[in-house]
Design a protein around this motif. Structure first.
Motif, mmCIF file in Angstrom:
data_model
loop_
_atom_site.group_PDB
_atom_site.id
_atom_site.type_symbol
_atom_site.label_atom_id
_atom_site.label_comp_id
_atom_site.label_asym_id
_atom_site.label_seq_id
_atom_site.Cartn_x
_atom_site.Cartn_y
_atom_site.Cartn_z
ATOM 1 N N ASP A 3 18.057 63.358 41.119
ATOM 2 C CA ASP A 3 19.054 62.720 41.987
ATOM 3 C C ASP A 3 20.384 62.492 41.279
ATOM 4 O O ASP A 3 21.403 62.220 41.920
ATOM 5 C CB ASP A 3 18.525 61.393 42.521
ATOM 6 N N MET A 4 20.387 62.624 39.937
ATOM 7 C CA MET A 4 21.632 62.453 39.187
ATOM 8 C C MET A 4 22.208 63.784 38.710
ATOM 9 O O MET A 4 23.089 63.808 37.853
ATOM 10 C CB MET A 4 21.409 61.502 38.007
ATOM 11 N N ALA A 5 21.711 64.881 39.262
ATOM 12 C CA ALA A 5 22.310 66.172 38.941
ATOM 13 C C ALA A 5 23.792 66.124 39.285
ATOM 14 O O ALA A 5 24.193 65.514 40.280
ATOM 15 C CB ALA A 5 21.620 67.281 39.720
ATOM 16 N N ASN A 6 24.600 66.735 38.451
ATOM 17 C CA ASN A 6 26.051 66.758 38.577
ATOM 18 C C ASN A 6 26.709 65.438 38.161
ATOM 19 O O ASN A 6 27.867 65.192 38.466
ATOM 20 C CB ASN A 6 26.514 67.156 39.975
ATOM 21 N N TRP A 7 25.941 64.593 37.460
ATOM 22 C CA TRP A 7 26.515 63.446 36.775
ATOM 23 C C TRP A 7 26.724 63.851 35.318
ATOM 24 O O TRP A 7 26.054 64.752 34.802
ATOM 25 C CB TRP A 7 25.570 62.254 36.816
ATOM 26 N N TRP A 53 28.041 68.477 26.541
ATOM 27 C CA TRP A 53 28.996 67.433 26.178
ATOM 28 C C TRP A 53 28.731 66.171 26.982
ATOM 29 O O TRP A 53 28.383 66.235 28.166
ATOM 30 C CB TRP A 53 30.427 67.892 26.430
ATOM 31 N N ALA A 54 28.904 65.027 26.360
ATOM 32 C CA ALA A 54 28.600 63.746 26.993
ATOM 33 C C ALA A 54 29.452 63.475 28.234
ATOM 34 O O ALA A 54 29.036 62.735 29.127
ATOM 35 C CB ALA A 54 28.779 62.607 25.991
ATOM 36 N N GLY A 55 30.628 64.088 28.307
ATOM 37 C CA GLY A 55 31.496 63.827 29.450
ATOM 38 C C GLY A 55 31.457 64.891 30.523
ATOM 39 O O GLY A 55 32.168 64.773 31.533
ATOM 40 N N ASN A 56 30.625 65.920 30.343
ATOM 41 C CA ASN A 56 30.581 67.027 31.299
ATOM 42 C C ASN A 56 29.456 66.892 32.320
ATOM 43 O O ASN A 56 28.412 66.321 32.030
ATOM 44 C CB ASN A 56 30.416 68.360 30.559
ATOM 45 N N ARG A 57 29.678 67.466 33.491
ATOM 46 C CA ARG A 57 28.689 67.464 34.567
ATOM 47 C C ARG A 57 28.103 68.858 34.743
ATOM 48 O O ARG A 57 28.802 69.857 34.561
ATOM 49 C CB ARG A 57 29.336 67.015 35.883
ATOM 50 N N HIS A 58 26.829 68.904 35.130
ATOM 51 C CA HIS A 58 26.157 70.178 35.396
ATOM 52 C C HIS A 58 25.265 70.004 36.625
ATOM 53 O O HIS A 58 24.408 69.121 36.655
ATOM 54 C CB HIS A 58 25.316 70.613 34.191
#
Length: 214
Positions: free
Chosen positions: A108-112, A197-202
């Motif tokens: 549910d947190m994909a793209n976070w 990277w800690a700030g990137n979304r996937h």
């Protein structure tokens, strides 16, 4: 949430995979590590046996992961995987084997981003998985690593100072190799231990967490 087998079945699985030898132990000594674990914790199928970093390095068992008939691997630019330790405030049992309960892949947190996901996980009163815990999970249930349904293990980070106030920007993750770049074509479809990277979304990476560690 995944359903795990009984304690004895999980230990058998780790023995069959060859974990004792990777830890420098005999089969008997390895089985003895589980003697103090309460088997009734496993009755509802929500408990996982975890290999502690004190027992064996993550890189030493990564190739025991299997998917599509291919062994797992650590990406070539993560030779410092052994330096990724628990994030500040993340407490785990100090025993060679311990137990996680209530594991969730965090789809549910994909793209976070990891930076966004960590406070949300903690706000739900859950604990983020470490890279050792993610590997331990997939050793038991390799099928839980699915195309476009993989996960980060943001409970592990590399510290840049002793207090852990400064962290390396990479966050470990487990996903399926596409066989591109330095992975090599032969690795296509294999499980891999990599980083983001800690700030990137996937869109294809969730954030694995658990109810508790005992």
């Amino acid at each position: 949430m995944p359903v795990f087998p009984a304690l004895s079945t999980q230990i058998d699985r780790l023995v069959e995979l060859g974990v004792p030898a990777r830890a420098g132990l005999s089969e008997a000594d390895f089985r003895g590590l589980a003697a103090d674990i309460d088997p009734t914790i496993f009755d509802d199928g929500a408990a996982l046996v975890v290999l502690s970093p004190t027992l064996v390095p993550a890189a030493a068992v990564a190739d025991l992961l299997t998917l599509n008939g291919k062994p797992g691997f650590v990406v070539v630019d993560m030779t410092d995987l052994h330096e990724f330790v628990n994030i500040p405030g993340l407490v785990r049992p100090e025993t060679p084997l311990y137990v996680l309960t209530g594991i969730d892949r965090g789809d549910d947190m994909a793209n976070w981003s990891p930076d966004e996901a960590l406070p949300e996980i903690l706000g739900r009163e859950r604990t983020p998985l470490t890279v050792h815990e993610g590997i331990s999970w997939l050793l038991q249930r390799p099928e839980d690593l699915e195309p476009n349904k993989c996960f980060m293990t943001i409970g592990s980070r590399k510290r840049k100072d002793e207090a852990g106030k400064k962290l390396d920007s990479r966050t470990p993750a487990l996903w399926i190799s596409g066989g591109t770049g330095r992975d090599g074509k032969a690795a296509k479809g294999a499980p891999k231990v990599g980083w983001c990277w800690a700030g990137n979304r996937h869109t294809w990476l969730g954030f694995a967490s658990a109810d508790s560690a005992v």
